[in-house]
Design an enzyme around this catalytic site. Structure first.
Site, PDB file in Angstrom:
ATOM      1  N   GLY A 116     -34.454 -33.884-116.343  1.00  0.00           N
ATOM      2  CA  GLY A 116     -35.457 -32.931-116.406  1.00  0.00           C
ATOM      3  C   GLY A 116     -35.006 -31.463-115.411  1.00  0.00           C
ATOM      4  O   GLY A 116     -33.972 -31.473-114.626  1.00  0.00           O
ATOM      5  N   PRO A 117     -35.950 -30.481-115.596  1.00  0.00           N
ATOM      6  CA  PRO A 117     -35.369 -29.097-114.743  1.00  0.00           C
ATOM      7  C   PRO A 117     -35.602 -29.314-113.328  1.00  0.00           C
ATOM      8  O   PRO A 117     -36.135 -30.412-112.884  1.00  0.00           O
ATOM      9  CB  PRO A 117     -36.477 -28.145-115.391  1.00  0.00           C
ATOM     10  CG  PRO A 117     -37.525 -29.007-116.270  1.00  0.00           C
ATOM     11  CD  PRO A 117     -37.020 -30.479-116.392  1.00  0.00           C
ATOM     12  N   PRO A 118     -34.870 -28.389-112.707  1.00  0.00           N
ATOM     13  CA  PRO A 118     -34.932 -28.566-111.097  1.00  0.00           C
ATOM     14  C   PRO A 118     -36.178 -28.311-110.844  1.00  0.00           C
ATOM     15  O   PRO A 118     -36.971 -27.659-111.283  1.00  0.00           O
ATOM     16  CB  PRO A 118     -34.017 -27.233-110.635  1.00  0.00           C
ATOM     17  CG  PRO A 118     -33.343 -26.874-112.004  1.00  0.00           C
ATOM     18  CD  PRO A 118     -34.171 -27.396-113.087  1.00  0.00           C
TER      19      PRO A 118
ATOM     20  N   THR B  59     -38.588 -30.667-110.308  1.00  0.00           N
ATOM     21  CA  THR B  59     -39.659 -31.706-111.051  1.00  0.00           C
ATOM     22  C   THR B  59     -39.814 -32.863-110.152  1.00  0.00           C
ATOM     23  O   THR B  59     -40.635 -33.809-110.768  1.00  0.00           O
ATOM     24  CB  THR B  59     -39.514 -31.916-112.555  1.00  0.00           C
ATOM     25  OG1 THR B  59     -38.108 -32.197-112.571  1.00  0.00           O
ATOM     26  CG2 THR B  59     -39.610 -30.465-113.382  1.00  0.00           C
ATOM     27  N   GLY B  60     -39.003 -33.213-109.126  1.00  0.00           N
ATOM     28  CA  GLY B  60     -39.177 -34.270-108.398  1.00  0.00           C
ATOM     29  C   GLY B  60     -38.357 -35.359-108.628  1.00  0.00           C
ATOM     30  O   GLY B  60     -38.645 -36.488-108.353  1.00  0.00           O
TER      31      GLY B  60
ATOM     32  N   THR C 149     -35.230 -36.164-107.457  1.00  0.00           N
ATOM     33  CA  THR C 149     -34.991 -36.758-105.904  1.00  0.00           C
ATOM     34  C   THR C 149     -35.879 -37.434-105.255  1.00  0.00           C
ATOM     35  O   THR C 149     -35.814 -38.554-104.718  1.00  0.00           O
ATOM     36  CB  THR C 149     -34.359 -35.479-105.157  1.00  0.00           C
ATOM     37  OG1 THR C 149     -33.349 -34.538-105.962  1.00  0.00           O
ATOM     38  CG2 THR C 149     -33.571 -35.981-103.785  1.00  0.00           C
TER      39      THR C 149
ATOM     40  N   GLU D 250     -42.333  -0.539-115.851  1.00  0.00           N
ATOM     41  CA  GLU D 250     -43.035  -1.592-115.773  1.00  0.00           C
ATOM     42  C   GLU D 250     -44.115  -1.557-116.874  1.00  0.00           C
ATOM     43  O   GLU D 250     -44.762  -2.468-117.365  1.00  0.00           O
ATOM     44  CB  GLU D 250     -43.818  -2.110-114.303  1.00  0.00           C
ATOM     45  CG  GLU D 250     -42.712  -2.323-113.252  1.00  0.00           C
ATOM     46  CD  GLU D 250     -41.980  -3.627-113.751  1.00  0.00           C
ATOM     47  OE1 GLU D 250     -42.203  -4.383-114.410  1.00  0.00           O
ATOM     48  OE2 GLU D 250     -40.746  -3.628-113.160  1.00  0.00           O
TER      49      GLU D 250
ATOM     50  N   ASP E  65     -33.327  -7.420-117.553  1.00  0.00           N
ATOM     51  CA  ASP E  65     -34.044  -7.748-118.743  1.00  0.00           C
ATOM     52  C   ASP E  65     -32.868  -7.877-119.753  1.00  0.00           C
ATOM     53  O   ASP E  65     -33.298  -8.873-120.746  1.00  0.00           O
ATOM     54  CB  ASP E  65     -34.930  -6.252-118.949  1.00  0.00           C
ATOM     55  CG  ASP E  65     -35.904  -6.045-118.194  1.00  0.00           C
ATOM     56  OD1 ASP E  65     -36.698  -7.002-117.466  1.00  0.00           O
ATOM     57  OD2 ASP E  65     -36.467  -4.638-117.918  1.00  0.00           O
TER      58      ASP E  65
HETATM   59  P1  ADP Z   1     -35.476 -32.257-108.216  1.00  0.00           P
HETATM   60  O1  ADP Z   1     -34.630 -33.186-107.640  1.00  0.00           O
HETATM   61  O2  ADP Z   1     -36.130 -32.643-109.636  1.00  0.00           O
HETATM   62  O3  ADP Z   1     -34.787 -30.914-108.339  1.00  0.00           O
HETATM   63  P2  ADP Z   1     -36.973 -32.482-106.069  1.00  0.00           P
HETATM   64  O4  ADP Z   1     -37.303 -34.054-105.909  1.00  0.00           O
HETATM   65  O5  ADP Z   1     -35.832 -32.175-105.199  1.00  0.00           O
HETATM   66  O6  ADP Z   1     -36.691 -31.969-107.485  1.00  0.00           O
HETATM   67  O7  ADP Z   1     -38.263 -31.781-105.861  1.00  0.00           O
HETATM   68  C1  ADP Z   1     -38.444 -30.867-104.488  1.00  0.00           C
HETATM   69  C2  ADP Z   1     -39.706 -31.021-103.819  1.00  0.00           C
HETATM   70  O8  ADP Z   1     -40.948 -30.413-104.555  1.00  0.00           O
HETATM   71  C3  ADP Z   1     -40.011 -32.374-103.573  1.00  0.00           C
HETATM   72  O9  ADP Z   1     -39.525 -32.865-102.097  1.00  0.00           O
HETATM   73  C4  ADP Z   1     -41.578 -32.238-103.414  1.00  0.00           C
HETATM   74  O10 ADP Z   1     -42.191 -31.937-102.193  1.00  0.00           O
HETATM   75  C5  ADP Z   1     -42.144 -31.370-104.541  1.00  0.00           C
HETATM   76  N1  ADP Z   1     -42.256 -31.831-105.761  1.00  0.00           N
HETATM   77  C6  ADP Z   1     -41.450 -31.774-106.802  1.00  0.00           C
HETATM   78  N2  ADP Z   1     -42.109 -32.588-107.841  1.00  0.00           N
HETATM   79  C7  ADP Z   1     -43.477 -33.267-107.406  1.00  0.00           C
HETATM   80  C8  ADP Z   1     -44.385 -34.326-107.850  1.00  0.00           C
HETATM   81  N3  ADP Z   1     -43.977 -34.506-109.148  1.00  0.00           N
HETATM   82  N4  ADP Z   1     -45.096 -34.567-107.012  1.00  0.00           N
HETATM   83  C9  ADP Z   1     -45.315 -34.172-105.695  1.00  0.00           C
HETATM   84  N5  ADP Z   1     -44.127 -33.294-105.050  1.00  0.00           N
HETATM   85  C10 ADP Z   1     -43.310 -32.743-106.045  1.00  0.00           C
END
Ligand code: ADP
Length: 616
Positions: free
Chosen positions: A212-214, A216-217, A219, A435, A510
């Protein structure tokens, strides 16, 4: 759409390890300075006392005339203290090498002579002063050149000392990723009760790929798996290995896996696995490549080696399709879990999660906020909530209101306003035209996303910003893609009109985004004269095919700028009205722009010279 600043402005740079290295070198230099100062302090005690100074010849004269009772020599600082017969003390400095003759003169005159032990000449000090510069040089090389010369001492030690941590994170800390959570819950179950799975003859995957994209949680999910299962969490990042030297990446992989295996069960998380795991054929050759290959091989060896253990590797990537097939073979990363950017419902849940510990006023509606924030990830939303709390604090408010959230939202989409930036009147006008071009094109083109807000207040690094609304649609039609290209080009087109054919560098970003989109249209989406086909983009292949890809991209871009110029020329009254409004108000919302257009009478239709759909 952002007005690009002229090149050469410094960007923020975050480089922790470099900073620590700099700090350490700083400390070493300071330490050396202190040492040198300490041992070179002239005269020691005598110098500090308020003893009157006499000339050397005066001192010798006094000794010869028997006026001196005692002479104390400090050959280190070349100072002599004379105690006169009446008890008063005087002192004098003497040239190098004249200590002995002074002593002889004093002894001959029956003066008691004492001498200070010469500290600087102690063999240890000598050694210290010889070794100090050498030591400093070595320190310099280790800290600055270390990583480049394979002397990755600091890093290796750090990884060996990394504390073993069981995260506090739970699945309840993750919102809006219910599918990913339920798939990962099985991994937790396996870690908690492996017997159940083993008895049933089931095999847990060694590796799970989170795609998934950066932001998105991914980690967060990996930590939650370790937290829920109560097992240690080890983290590695693919990009760490790319810049290091042959052997370092592989040895870190080995260290981490050995440590994890010793513990019996653990989660190893590898972020950005594509940095090491890219398909081998598609890589350019080079030393970074060799290191990647070594690290990748080590990873494969380790993963094959623990099929029965309770160690599970979770890896994150944005692109599963670029991974080497060796990585995705059964027994390795054979399970893929998609962690997409959250949809409207997901965003609502994430907003509510972060609202738990904060006080909001009644006018805040998370459902409608979620509707207005397509494209924002969990990380974006979490920082949006934090930003709104900061905004409330800045205004001394105990609760977060809708206005605070709006301000935070503008910041997160458009960057922080730089109200203190000095902008000349000429630049303000150019930005307003640029703009206004984007905003008017976005409003008039039926397939473009409507503008939410347009501003000429410098934000972030941009001179001005047009914030385009988005949508939750997963599909991009060809008309929408073409409309995006025209909106991107409309900034330059408006500048050209305003400056009588001249233009600025402000459209650089752009062009970058338009070119990227046009390239995808040609090489991936089959939305170009090359027809329904997948092509390698011209970064990779040379020869005739790349020329054709380049030509098709240029065609799309040429057509977009032509359409943008026509759109500008056909809608001058609206553009002029918006520019006037921007110069006064600085920020104009999408609704206000609509009102402006309505006030001009019939809403003007977009004018095109070339038909958007003229392509085959
Ligand atoms: P990734 O590893 O996908 O780049 P991270 O896990 O590092 O993303 O997400 C960074 C922060 O964003 C997390 O520590 C959390 O605070 C928040 N975050 C991202 N996705 C979620 C989610 N689905 N629910 C709650 N917090 C989220």
């Amino acid at each position: 759409m952002r007005m690009t600043p002229p090149p050469g402005r410094p960007g923020p740079e975050r480089n922790k390890s470099r900073n620590t290295r700099l700090q350490m070198v700083g400390i070493a230099v300071l330490f050396a300075l202190v040492l040198v100062l300490l041992f070179n302090l002239p005269g020691g005690k005598a110098a500090k006392e308020d003893t009157p100074e006499v000339t050397l010849s005066g001192a010798v004269q006094a000794i010869k005339e028997g006026k001196v009772a005692r002479l104390h020599l400090n050959d280190g600082s070349r100072r002599a203290t004379l105690v006169l017969s009446n008890g008063t003390k005087v002192q004098t400095a003497y040239p190098v090498g004249s200590g002995p003759s002074l002593t002889t003169t004093a002894i001959e005159a029956d003066v008691k002579v004492t001498a200070a032990p010469n500290k600087a000449s102690s063999p240890w000090m000598g050694l210290l002063f010889t070794l100090l510069p050498v030591g400093l040089l070595i320190a310099f090389f280790v800290f600055f050149m270390g990583p480049k010369m394979g002397m990755n001492v600091g890093k290796m030690n750090k990884s060996r000392r990394a504390p073993i941590e069981v995260p506090e994170t739970r699945f309840s800390d993750v919102a809006g990723s219910d599918e990913a959570v339920s798939e990962l819950a099985e991994v937790v179950e396996f870690l908690n009760t492996p017997e159940r799975f083993i008895n049933a003859g089931a095999r847990m995957p060694n590796g799970v790929l989170l795609v998934g994209p950066p932001g998105t949680g991914k980690t967060l999910l990996a930590r939650a798996v370790a937290g829920e299962a109560g097992v240690p969490f080890f983290a590695l990042s693919g990009s760490d290995f790319v810049e290091t030297f042959v052997g370092v990446g592989a040895s870190r992989v080995r260290q981490v896996f050995t440590a994890a295996r010793k513990l019996g069960s653990a989660i190893i998380f590898i972020d950005e696995i594509d940095a090491v795991g890219k398909a081998r054929s598609s890589q350019a050759s080079g030393s970074g490549n060799e290191e990647r290959e070594n690290t990748l091989n080590q990873l494969l060896v380790e993963m094959d080696g623990f099929s029965d253990s309770g160690v599970i590797v979770l890896a994150a990537t944005n692109r599963a399709d670029v991974l080497d097939s060796a990585l995705t073979r059964p027994g390795r990363f054979d399970r893929h879990i998609t962690v997409p950017a959250p949809d409207r419902v997901g965003r609502t849940k994430i907003l509510e999660l972060y609202a738990r510990d904060r006080r909001f006023s009644r006018d805040v509606d998370f459902v409608s906020l979620a509707r207005r924030t397509p494209g924002l990830t969990g990380a974006d939303l979490s920082s949006l909530m934090n930003e709104s709390a900061l905004e409330a604090a800045r205004h001394g408010s105990g609760e977060i209101t809708n206005a605070h959230l709006q301000a935070a939202l503008s910041t997160s989409y458009m960057g922080r306003a730089r109200t203190s930036a000095v902008v000349t009147e000429r630049d303000r006008r150019i930005t307003a035209w640029h703009e206004a071009g984007h905003a008017v094109a976005a409003m008039l083109l039926p397939h473009a996303d409507d503008p939410v807000s347009v501003t000429i207040v410098p934000r972030g690094v941009a001179g001005g910003v047009t914030w385009m609304g988005g949508n939750d649609n997963s599909f991009l039609t060809r008309s929408e893609a073409e409309a995006r290209l025209v909106v991107a080009m409309a900034g330059r087109a408006a500048e050209e009109y305003h400056l009588d054919g001249d233009y600025t560098q402000g459209a650089a970003s752009d062009f970058a985004s338009a070119t990227a989109l046009a390239t995808s249209m040609v090489t991936e989406f089959g939305m170009s004269p090359l027809g329904p086909t997948t092509r390698s983009s011209y970064g990779h292949v040379g020869g005739a095919q790349s020329d054709r890809v380049g030509e098709a991209v240029d065609t799309l871009l040429d057509q977009a700028i032509t359409n943008a110029r026509n759109l500008v020329a056909g809608n001058l009254p609206l553009l002029e009205a918006l520019v006037r409004e921007l110069l006064v108000e600085e920020t104009v919302s999408g609704q206000e722009l609509s009102v402006l257009a309505d006030r001009l009478g019939d809403r003007p239709a977009p004018v095109y010279a070339t038909e958007l759909h003229q392509l085959p």
